[in-house]
Design an enzyme around this catalytic site. Structure first.
Site: not given
Ligand SMILES: [Zn+2]
Ligand SMILES: *[C@@H]1O[C@H](CO)[C@@H](O)[C@H](O)[C@H]1NC(C)=O
Ligand SMILES: *[C@@H]1O[C@H](CO)[C@@H](O)[C@H](O)[C@H]1NC(C)=O
Ligand SMILES: *[C@@H]1O[C@H](CO)[C@@H](O)[C@H](O)[C@H]1NC(C)=O
Ligand SMILES: *[C@@H]1O[C@H](CO)[C@@H](O)[C@H](O)[C@H]1NC(C)=O
Ligand SMILES: *[C@@H]1O[C@H](CO)[C@@H](O)[C@H](O)[C@H]1NC(C)=O
Length: 516
Positions: A362, A456, A289, A301, A333-334
């Site tokens: 991922d 994140h 992604h 990520d 994606e998030e």
């Molecule tokens: Zn991811």
């Protein structure tokens, strides 16, 4: 689920492979992984058909490192509007990422047919929130992702009603006169989005969903935006059961809910690059992604998957393929796997059936990594998923590294493929999970800490990567592309239509958040 591989099993499996391809087991002691691949693919050399050992040579650490810095520089482009580097959908950093991927692919001439797909995704943000029940703030209270604000972004007040049957139908709410109330609803049976929608349709001001399993918080998402949804919080089981008990004892509970935030609709884009060569009826698909969360630049990520795919795509352009290879860079994606879901939803049944396998890449380089293989097999997933899992096992074995299996539960972009009958799997290196002592034995690193302590967050930058793990996983991606690009011999044909529906709605996650 943890799994430590038994050396004996795979050696036996490799041994039988060798015995069926070459005459003498005398090869065994000196046979390394490259040797095995040469044996398996040498017959195609005349057409320059891709082979694993050939493609692996195109991958190196300095290539990955250089691109990680380029991607970070793109994330920095968001600073003027976001105050920090990010590649969240709608941000300059993400728009530049999309331009970068397209521009890198255009350097490969016309080897690939590059196309894009625009779609709309919801992006929500909560500035401030507060939930009060019976005069106290439940410690576990957290707004669900994609929740809207309370009315006029002001606090709302009401009775707390406990909705029976998990609130999966509007009549559950009517039975407790939920109008003008704050609805307390147990997790289970239907999605959080449906519970919130039913609460709103029954006239409730807000919804509070409590967990039916132990845990600190309920990390949930509404998953979709429906017309009647109300401001929705999650709380843990302990808090939820406490309020249910008070209500059952006859206490009249009151409370207030407040969420200030927004939900935006953002038009964003998937990028698809497919080899012009290869059988158009037999497609090997893989994806990463392109977007990050709003909180940070998302270099692990999923900058790592994004970059690995670019590196493998450039290497592949030096070869011919037997089956078409289709690379995808999904967006949003998030926000709940939106891009990959949209992509699969747009496939006609004929186009769907041409896709033989989907491979998800991922988070390839978590700093406190484990080599994690999604535990996707043919008993619970479309036929071919076990064969893909075995390819990954064999690869890690060949590199002399350990691996574990992790649940295949909907946390990344394979979700829509599996639900629509396409076999799949993938590997990852770990997110917010905690590394065990046993895993330290297998991989090194630190026990008791997250695999990716910057998951994140703002610190998911170029220093948040383990380059050894990234190199091995990029080589694994190259191996998967070369193996299936060259041949799908022995790989299961696509299943018949009727079986496909049985894979639907088995995943409890939609991306990083629970959905029901
Ligand atoms: Zn991811
Ligand atoms: C490493 O990979 C990059 C990008 O694919 C390539 O340009 C470079 O020549 C490679 N370096 C070595 C030493 O192989
Ligand atoms: C390129 O890909 C697009 C999107 O899948 C497709 O519509 C188009 O027919 C392809 N073009 C060629 C020449 O294959
Ligand atoms: C693909 O194979 C053909 C011969 O079948 C050859 O002419 C062509 O150069 C090959 N392409 C590549 C990229 O190796
Ligand atoms: C694999 O795990 C074993 C422990 O089960 C350990 O002894 C070995 O060093 C590990 N291999 C690598 C490459 O880390
Ligand atoms: C799965 O594929 C294998 C190999 O092609 C085949 O033998 C088997 O019958 C298939 N299983 C199902 C359930 O379709």
């Amino acid at each position: 689920m943890k799994f430590q591989h038994s050396k004996a099993t795979t050696s036996a499996a490799l041994f039988s492979l060798i015995c069926s391809s070459v005459a003498s087991p005398i090869w065994w002691p000196s046979l390394d992984f490259k040797g095995l691949q040469t044996v398996l693919t040498s017959s195609s050399e005349d057409d320059n058909i891709v082979s694993s050992d050939g493609l692996l040579d195109y991958v190196n650490k300095s290539g990955l490192l250089a691109r990680a810095h380029e991607l970070y520089a793109l994330a920095v482009r968001s600073e003027p509007s976001y105050g920090h580097p990010t590649r969240v959908i709608g941000s300059p950093g993400h728009e530049k990422t999309i331009e970068y991927i397209k521009s890198e692919l255009s350097k490969l001439g016309d080897y690939y047919n590059v196309s894009t797909q625009d779609f709309e995704a919801y992006s929500g943000f909560v500035y401030e929130s507060r939930l009060v029940i019976n005069g106290e703030i439940p410690k576990s209270a957290e707004p669900l992702s994609l929740t809207g604000p309370t009315k006029d972004k002001e606090p709302v007040y009401g009775r707390i009603v406990h909705v029976p049957n998990g609130g999966c139908s509007v009549s559950d709410f009517d039975s407790v006169l939920a109008s003008d109330s704050i609805a307390l609803i147990e997790r289970g049976t239907c999605s959080f989005g449906v519970k919130s929608e039913n609460a709103g349709a029954a006239g409730a001001f807000a919804a509070v969903i409590f967990d039916n399993q132990p845990g600190d918080t309920l990390h949930g998402t509404l998953g979709e935006v429906l017309p009647h949804q109300v401001a929705t919080f999650g709380i843990n089981r302990e808090d939820g059961q406490k309020y249910v008990k008070l209500i059952e004892e006859g206490k009249a509970l009151e409370g207030s809910a407040y969420i200030d935030g927004y939900i935006n609709v953002i038009t964003t884009q998937n990028i698809i690059a497919e080899t012009r060569g290869g059988n158009a009826d037999s497609i090997v698909c893989l994806g990463a992604h392109s977007d990050s969360v709003a909180e940070g630049p998302g270099i692990n990520d999923d900058g790592t998957g994004t970059i690995s795919l670019l590196e493998v795509a450039s290497g592949l352009a030096n070869y011919n393929v037997t089956n078409k290879v289709r690379f995808a860079w999904w967006s949003a994606e998030e926000e709940g796997l939106v891009g990959s879901n949209y992509y699969v939803s747009q496939l006609s049944p004929e186009e769907n059936r041409k896709i033989r396998v989907f491979m998800d890449y991922d988070m390839m380089a978590s700093p406190n990594y484990a080599y994690q293989i999604y535990d996707s097999d043919n008993s619970a997933n479309p036929n071919g998923s076990s064969e893909l899992r075995q390819l990954y096992i064999d690869f890690y074995e060949s590199q002399g590294v350990n691996y574990t299996f992790i649940p295949f539960d909907g946390r990344s972009d394979y979700y829509a493929f599996i639900e629509n009958g396409i076999p799949g799997g993938g590997v990852a290196t770990g997110a917010e999970g905690i590394k065990t002592e046993e895993e330290v034995e297998l991989f090194g690193g630190k026990a008791g800490e997250w695999y990716d302590s910057c998951y994140h967050q703002l610190c998911d930058d170029t220093t948040n990567l383990n380059y050894d793990a990234w190199l091995i996983n990029t080589r694994l991606i190259a191996h998967s592309v070369a193996t299936y690009g060259a041949s799908l011999k022995g790989f299961p044909e696509r299943e018949v239509e009727e079986k496909v529906s049985s894979y639907r709605s088995k995943f409890k996650y939609r991306g990083s958040k629970l959905i029901f």
